[in-house]
Scaffold this active site. Structure first.
Site, mmCIF file in Angstrom:
data_model
loop_
_atom_site.group_PDB
_atom_site.id
_atom_site.type_symbol
_atom_site.label_atom_id
_atom_site.label_comp_id
_atom_site.label_asym_id
_atom_site.label_seq_id
_atom_site.Cartn_x
_atom_site.Cartn_y
_atom_site.Cartn_z
ATOM 1 N N GLU A 104 -33.404 30.128 69.417
ATOM 2 C CA GLU A 104 -34.790 29.969 69.819
ATOM 3 C C GLU A 104 -35.927 28.843 69.954
ATOM 4 O O GLU A 104 -36.836 28.811 69.422
ATOM 5 C CB GLU A 104 -35.528 31.121 69.116
ATOM 6 N N GLU B 146 -34.528 43.188 55.497
ATOM 7 C CA GLU B 146 -34.749 42.487 54.259
ATOM 8 C C GLU B 146 -34.692 43.085 52.949
ATOM 9 O O GLU B 146 -35.196 43.987 52.796
ATOM 10 C CB GLU B 146 -36.300 41.794 54.434
ATOM 11 N N HIS C 158 -37.553 32.828 52.918
ATOM 12 C CA HIS C 158 -39.083 32.498 52.477
ATOM 13 C C HIS C 158 -39.024 31.413 51.542
ATOM 14 O O HIS C 158 -40.128 30.842 51.159
ATOM 15 C CB HIS C 158 -39.880 33.644 52.471
#
Length: 760
Positions: free
Chosen positions: A487, A668, A697
């Site tokens: 991406e 997740e 994260h």
């Protein structure tokens, strides 16, 4: 007559995302603590000035957060997981960041970050409080007092805000213990009393206490605690109890008995009859009327509200006017937008303009301004409705023709999976990533140069292909089984797609906080939606030409595009979602026809869009699932459909997730230590599933052992034939060093588990 103006909260990131950049510089040791603190102080100072300049009677203090306002309360009461403060040291801002982002502890052991999940049904994320037995709470973090003193020193009339104790406990999770969260109230409430006393000594008259769980269907034992809690808190300072995001009529029996002096009601999320509602509310309460939408960016029809409030003033002329909820969820200022026409800009109100709307309405109600000011304000609303930007008859006709055949796969999963195994030839425990790879400064500059027309389309595409090729080579060297193109062409998982869809407009500076330093720039849905041109086919097709391994194409699903945009308000969300779904269906079929055998349709917002009241769930899930299936159901049996979800509790919507009929779902789970999979003890998920094995994260590198541990835990609930191995989420926010090391460990752990499995 006494009408006061205020808001429940203000955007906290700064006009040019100053907070984001200051945080990231501090974390990478490129600026000092003093520099970070100064930037925070300047943002608050500017926020308060904007509120006063826009006509607010009070400045709201306590809505600023370095990472998250729920984490502010955890810091305030010393609710810090022991792993982040093992010696119970005095708390500082680095403690806060350790809880939010994870850290390295004693002997370089990784201390995982606390869980992060969605704030009610918004796209904001909060850090989940953790509760254990034998915790000791005290007033440890005095940010609320320091910021109150700041505002007072500038001469402002201050209304502090704190998250209420019951909502705070509701949002938290008990860890490794069987304690009842409500038993912690007696430990927490004395700290609130301390805060109230301190504020009272500063001559603060009102404090806003947010208890948004009062819009939920809360259990009886929680309802019972409200009365005793607010009786305990009564007396030190006037309490404005703030509710938002929904209807409170089902909980008015509790609310009316509370020892509070004021009540804020959200008149946007629930379409009350104001006169009827006010008669059912304790007449001793001062009412704060949330009439300006804090979650969307459209101008308010102030003339309509003027007439409603004129009628209301016949029975009550002592009230406050406010935003429906905190303005945290909208951008700061529409006037700085450069790339929208004045005609389009005139339809919208951002944070500052919403304050102006409150003030304008208040002044007309109090005869300080003529009603013609309201008529002038709402002219753009009428111009919008008649604009040719809004309606597309061909889209409307195609939407009406949607038939049930369009959202059913050709065969059930058991048939499809056999065909897909033959087509894809994947090993047991196939490894993949969620989609994005690191967005380097080089990639961001390339996109910016193209956007600013510093390079032409041909050169841009050539450079993007170089990055895609690097991503494919890197993945092949690592040994991943299913590859992605990474991406590099995408700025954002929603904005990118909406740029290829008719019916959207885009801001340049319309940033809102998602969590911590993470900001998003939601596109705005202004009209009927249709696909202009293929959106991803060229890149996925090129990536697949570079490798014999399957390349997975990534699309953002219709519910997520809807939820992460500012939607139009003149048609239903279901209708908007169907329009997006039809456009994505065309893209899916184009990908399949281009030789792509795996297509991922991300729906991280599926749970987020769920109404807060359970009796409304079925209708939402009906059209949300239908829209996904419109996208995904036109493909052949051999095409494998994936979906991805993150930041949410899935267990209460698991039947709907099954109804999606995706061949593979990735979710997740790492921050919760695979806690979500407990559900599979009693529920057999029929299709394939990839629970995330490490937290993307956090900058921490997961060890091989930690990933093995999570995989073994997952295998207790899911058969090895169903299990996929992947990170929690996309890798765009990580750097390449972190990404490579983490994926190496993920692949090694997978190889180890495979060997162990085949030994049996």
């Amino acid at each position: 007559m006494a009408i006061k103006n205020h808001i429940l909260g203000f955007p906290r990131i700064g006009l040019n995302r100053e907070l984001k950049f200051a945080l990231e510089k501090y974390w990478s040791k490129k600026n000092t603590l003093e520099e970070l603190l100064l930037i925070g102080k300047n943002i608050r100072k500017e926020n308060w000035k904007n509120q006063i300049d826009s006509g607010m009677d009070y400045v709201t203090v306590g809505d600023f957060a370095w990472y998250d306002h729920v984490l502010n309360i955890s810091m305030m009461i010393n609710n810090i997981p022991e792993r982040h403060n093992p010696n119970n040291h005095i708390l500082n801002i680095d403690t806060l960041f350790k809880v939010a982002r994870g850290s390295k502890g004693v002997d370089n052991n990784i201390c995982s970050a606390s869980e992060m999940t969605k704030w009610f049904n918004t796209n904001y994320h909060y850090i989940v409080p953790e509760f254990t037995s034998n915790q000791k709470f005290y007033f440890a973090w005095k940010q609320i007092l320091e910021e109150t003193d700041e505002a007072l020193s500038l001469g402002y009339k201050v209304k502090p805000v704190l998250l209420g104790p019951l909502t705070y406990l509701w949002l938290g999770k008990v860890k490794n213990s069987k304690i009842n969260k409500l038993d912690l109230l007696k430990k927490i409430l004395p700290i609130y009393i301390q805060v109230f006393k301190e504020l009272s000594s500063r001559n603060i008259n009102w404090i806003q206490i947010d208890e948004p769980i009062l819009v939920l269907d809360i259990p009886k034992n929680w309802k019972k605690e409200f009365q005793s809690t607010y009786k305990f808190l009564d007396g030190k300072i006037k309490i404005l109890l703030a509710t938002y995001f929904g209807d409170i009529t089902h909980n008015l029996d509790i609310i009316n008995k509370l020892s509070i002096q004021g009540l804020h009601i959200d008149l946007v999320s629930s379409k009350y009859d104001l006169l009827k509602l006010s008669k059912s509310i304790n007449n001793n309460f001062l009412l704060s009327l949330g009439i300006i939408n804090g979650r969307n960016i459209w101008k308010t029809n102030l003339l309509e509200w003027f007439y409603k409030l004129k009628d209301f003033m016949k029975i009550n002329n002592n009230f406050w006017i406010s935003s429906s909820c905190s303005l945290l969820h909208v951008p700061l200022d529409i006037t700085i937008e450069e790339n929208l026409t004045d005609f389009v800009k005139s339809w919208f109100s951002f944070g500052i303009q919403k304050c102006l709307e409150i003030s304008l309405l208040s002044q007309v109600l109090q005869n300080n301004l003529d009603i013609k000011e309201l008529k002038n304000w709402i002219k753009p609303i009428h111009e919008y409705k008649s604009s040719n930007i809004v309606n597309n008859t061909s889209v409307q006709k195609r939407t009406l023709k949607i038939s049930s055949e369009q959202f059913i796969r050709k065969n059930e999963f058991s048939v499809r999976s056999k065909i897909q195994k033959e087509t894809l030839c994947l090993p047991v425990l196939p490894t993949t990533t969620i989609g994005s790879f690191p967005q380097t400064s080089e990639i961001r500059k390339l996109r910016l140069d193209y956007k600013n027309k510093k390079i032409n389309q041909l050169d841009y595409e050539k450079q993007i292909k170089i990055h895609i090729k690097k991503n494919i080579i890197q993945q092949e060297q690592l040994g991943l089984d299913v590859l992605v193109h990474g991406e590099p062409e995408r700025n954002d998982m929603v904005e990118y797609f909406s740029e290829y869809l008719e019916g959207f407009v885009f801001t340049t500076y319309g940033w809102v906080q998602s969590y911590g330093s993470r900001c998003v720039k939601p596109p705005i849905i202004v009209g009927d939606i249709s696909r202009i041109t293929p959106m991803t086919v060229m890149w996925s097709k090129y990536a697949q030409s570079l490798t014999k391994k399957p390349v997975k194409a990534m699309l953002t699903g219709p519910v997520t595009i809807l939820c992460w945009s500012f939607p139009r308000e003149d048609i239903s969300k279901e209708d908007i979602c169907n329009q997006i779904a039809i456009s994505l269906r065309d893209e899916v079929l184009d990908l399949e026809n281009s030789g792509i055998n795996i297509i991922q349709i991300d729906e991280p917002a599926l749970r987020e869009g769920l109404p807060l009241r359970t009796h409304e769930w079925n209708n939402y899930l009906r059209w949300a699932v239908k829209s996904f299936k419109i996208c995904s159901s036109g493909v052949k049996n051999s095409t494998q459909i994936h979906t991805h979800m993150c930041y949410c509790e899935f267990n209460d919507i698991m039947p709907a997730i099954v109804d999606l009929d995706a061949d593979v779902i990735t979710i997740e789970t790492s921050r919760s230590d695979m806690e979500l999979l407990e559900f599979f003890k009693t529920f057999k998920y029929p299709n394939a599933i990839g629970p995330g094995v490490y937290d993307i994260h956090s900058p921490n590198i997961p060890s091989v052992q930690s990933i093995e541990k999570l995989l073994k835990k997952a295998l207790k609930y899911i058969s090895i034939q169903q299990l996929w191995v992947n990170p929690d989420c996309g890798l765009k926010t990580r750097n390449w060093t972190e990404t490579s090391l983490a994926l190496q460990n993920m692949l090694q752990a997978t190889l180890n588990i495979r060997k162990e499995y085949f030994k049996k």
